[in-house]
Design an enzyme around this catalytic site. Structure first.
Site, PDB file in Angstrom:
ATOM      1  N   CYS A 257       0.846  -1.169   0.438  1.00  0.00           N
ATOM      2  CA  CYS A 257       0.286   0.148   0.625  1.00  0.00           C
ATOM      3  C   CYS A 257       1.083   1.601   0.000  1.00  0.00           C
ATOM      4  CB  CYS A 257      -0.775  -0.124   1.215  1.00  0.00           C
ATOM      5  SG  CYS A 257      -0.191   0.065   2.893  1.00  0.00           S
ATOM      6  N   CYS A 315      11.300  25.272   3.756  1.00  0.00           N
ATOM      7  CA  CYS A 315      12.505  25.791   3.594  1.00  0.00           C
ATOM      8  C   CYS A 315      12.676  26.390   5.059  1.00  0.00           C
ATOM      9  CB  CYS A 315      12.934  26.154   2.694  1.00  0.00           C
ATOM     10  SG  CYS A 315      13.997  27.307   2.306  1.00  0.00           S
ATOM     11  N   CYS A 345      25.073  24.699  11.905  1.00  0.00           N
ATOM     12  CA  CYS A 345      23.341  24.717  12.826  1.00  0.00           C
ATOM     13  C   CYS A 345      22.980  23.275  12.580  1.00  0.00           C
ATOM     14  CB  CYS A 345      22.339  24.785  11.282  1.00  0.00           C
ATOM     15  SG  CYS A 345      20.595  25.300  12.055  1.00  0.00           S
TER      16      CYS A 345
END
Length: 513
Positions: A257, A315, A345
């Site tokens: 599925c 984003c 980061c």
């Protein structure tokens, strides 16, 4: 399902590799021996000349309800030919032993009478059950003694009218969800009602439910089977991964599925994070729910002009409408550093001992560390949802592209592929932060964070391309296709490294895995 998923499903281990890595364990019990035999047969049935599978991929196949029924019939017939008993008897025996065929045969050969008794069969058995009319009969349930009444009894001789027997069986099946171990209606009698009796007495819809429940019981009893957790999906997945292997592998499977989930725990795909860490992470997030709710707020202030900004896309490249300052939504640092060697980061910088010299400071440092990882975990989860919503809008862009650029529907499918890869990578990145939270700091951690950083930067670049207006999408087609391929490649590199590390026990964690 994508072509990559189909290739993934058809990839298999060689017999030698499978024996060495998965099943070559000393001191096997009878259950393990049978499990190994079934897995060997599984590999024989699914063997194709395909490229070697990746370290983070596992063998699996999806089974329909008919496939599950066929698997049961096959084992029942095998046991029937060995023990010389009817298929009905062997079905009850196998269900009693939870489909551990080798264990059943071994114990049966040592003492068949005891096995028959304990399984609810007894020495006598109704080969061809039938309704009978008994003179002077009175039903022990409804007290009906009407002459010519249809009655039924198994070999235990507990006889009831057909109507009461039917009502009892249908109540067990429809209301209690019982099928494999329905006992005689007489109190204290342990004789099991076989499927021939069920079919003789119950209605067609109850019989259909009975077969459905037998399938479900079979899958629940087998270590190598699990139902797909997707809503309304009726497929089961066969995967030869044991519970005691889950600290070394994250067994992600894809049902027919198209639902992708972990075979080990049944949760949505959480590669590269092992099941035990996922459980600990979710428990920690639940315990710190108030903090988590605060940190996952969708609004922040511009680091330059302090204007309130809301995130409305996947984003993380944000531009303040007021002062035009460009910054990162996650770390709030200048965006021009993201994509350069200054990018940092994803990495958490530990505080020095002098900065955390008292208990209060240590608690604060611990909270800051958790928030660092949770913030990025929650952000990718939120971004994945926004990216998915964005694609719904992009379908309109695809239609516009066809009319403005002359592209066919097939030619604009690169947006569909980019969206699928983007969401898949967001899911992976989300769990890399749970993985990193429990990692001990060493050289391997830095390698992991570098791979994480490369994937994250590539995902952000692809996400930016995805948000271009329709009139620019046609011009950026090649760039988007190249970036999609690159992002997919970076995900594979990260998952390969973490999977090999888990298998070789290279990773060191701050908790037990």
């Amino acid at each position: 399902m994508s072509s990559d998923d189909e290739d993934f499903m058809s990839d298999t281990l060689s017999d030698d590799e499978y024996d060495n890595d998965s099943m070559g364990m000393l001191g096997e019990t009878a259950d393990e021996s049978e499990y190994e035999e079934e897995n060997d047969q599984f590999l024989e049935d699914t063997k194709f000349d395909k490229p070697q599978k990746k370290a983070y991929e596992v063998d699996f196949r999806a089974l329909s309800a008919n496939d599950v029924k066929s698997e049961q019939d096959k084992q029942i017939n095998e046991v029937s030919s060995i023990l010389g008993r009817s298929s009905e008897q062997c079905a009850i025996l196998l269900r009693h032993f939870k489909w551990q065929k080798e264990r059943l045969i071994e114990i049966y050969m040592d003492g068949p009478e005891q096995v028959l008794e304990e399984s609810g069969l007894g020495q006598d058995y109704n080969i061809s059950p039938r309704l009978e009319k008994v003179a002077g009969f009175e039903c022990g349930i409804c007290c009906d003694d009407e002459p010519g009444l249809d009655t039924y009894s198994m070999k235990c001789d507990h006889r009831y009218c057909a109507s009461c027997y039917r009502q009892y069986l249908e109540s067990k099946i429809k209301e209690e969800g019982e099928a494999a171990r329905i006992q005689c209606p007489s109190e204290g009698c342990a004789r099991i009602v076989d499927s021939k009796t069920i079919k003789l007495l119950v209605s067609s819809d109850a019989w259909y439910r009975y077969e459905e429940l037998l399938n479900r019981t079979y899958v629940d009893d087998k270590q190598n089977l699990r139902w797909c957790p997707a809503p309304e999906c009726e497929y089961a997945v066969d995967c030869p991964i044991r519970q005691n292997e889950l600290h070394k592998v994250v067994p992600t499977v894809v049902c027919n599925c198209s639902h992708r989930f972990c075979f080990g725990c049944g949760l949505h795909d959480h590669q590269p994070c092992p099941c035990s860490l996922v459980k600990k992470w979710l428990k920690k997030c639940e315990d710190d729910s108030e903090t988590a709710n605060w940190i996952s707020a969708h609004t922040k202030e511009c680091p330059k002009c302090v204007s309130t900004i809301e995130k409305n896309g996947g984003c993380n490249h944000m531009t303040c409408r007021k002062c035009k300052h460009e910054f990162c939504w996650v770390c709030m640092g200048p965006w021009n550093e993201h994509g350069t060697s200054w990018y940092n980061c994803n990495r958490y910088e530990e505080k020095s001992g002098s900065e955390a010299r008292d208990n209060q400071a240590k608690s604060r440092a611990s909270l800051e560390r958790y928030l660092h990882y949770y913030n990025r975990y929650a952000n990718h989860d939120h971004s994945a949802k926004l990216d998915k919503d964005l694609y719904s809008k992009t379908e309109k862009k695809m239609t516009m592209l066809q009319s403005t650029s002359g592209m066919s529907w097939i030619e604009v499918q690169y947006l569909n592929q980019a969206s699928a890869v983007l969401q898949e990578c967001r899911q992976t990145l989300k769990w890399t932060y749970a993985f990193a939270f429990y990692l001990e700091r060493n050289n391997n951690t830095y390698i992991f964070e570098d791979n994480q950083k490369d994937l994250e930067m590539a995902v952000e670049q692809l996400s930016e391309l995805f948000e271009k207006p329709p009139d620019q999408l046609a011009q950026s087609k090649k760039e988007m296709m190249d970036k999609t391929a690159y992002v997919k490649s970076r995900r594979g590199i990260l998952l390969e490294d973490t999977a090999v590390g888990l298998k070789n026990e290279r990773w060191s964690f701050t908790v037990d895995v």
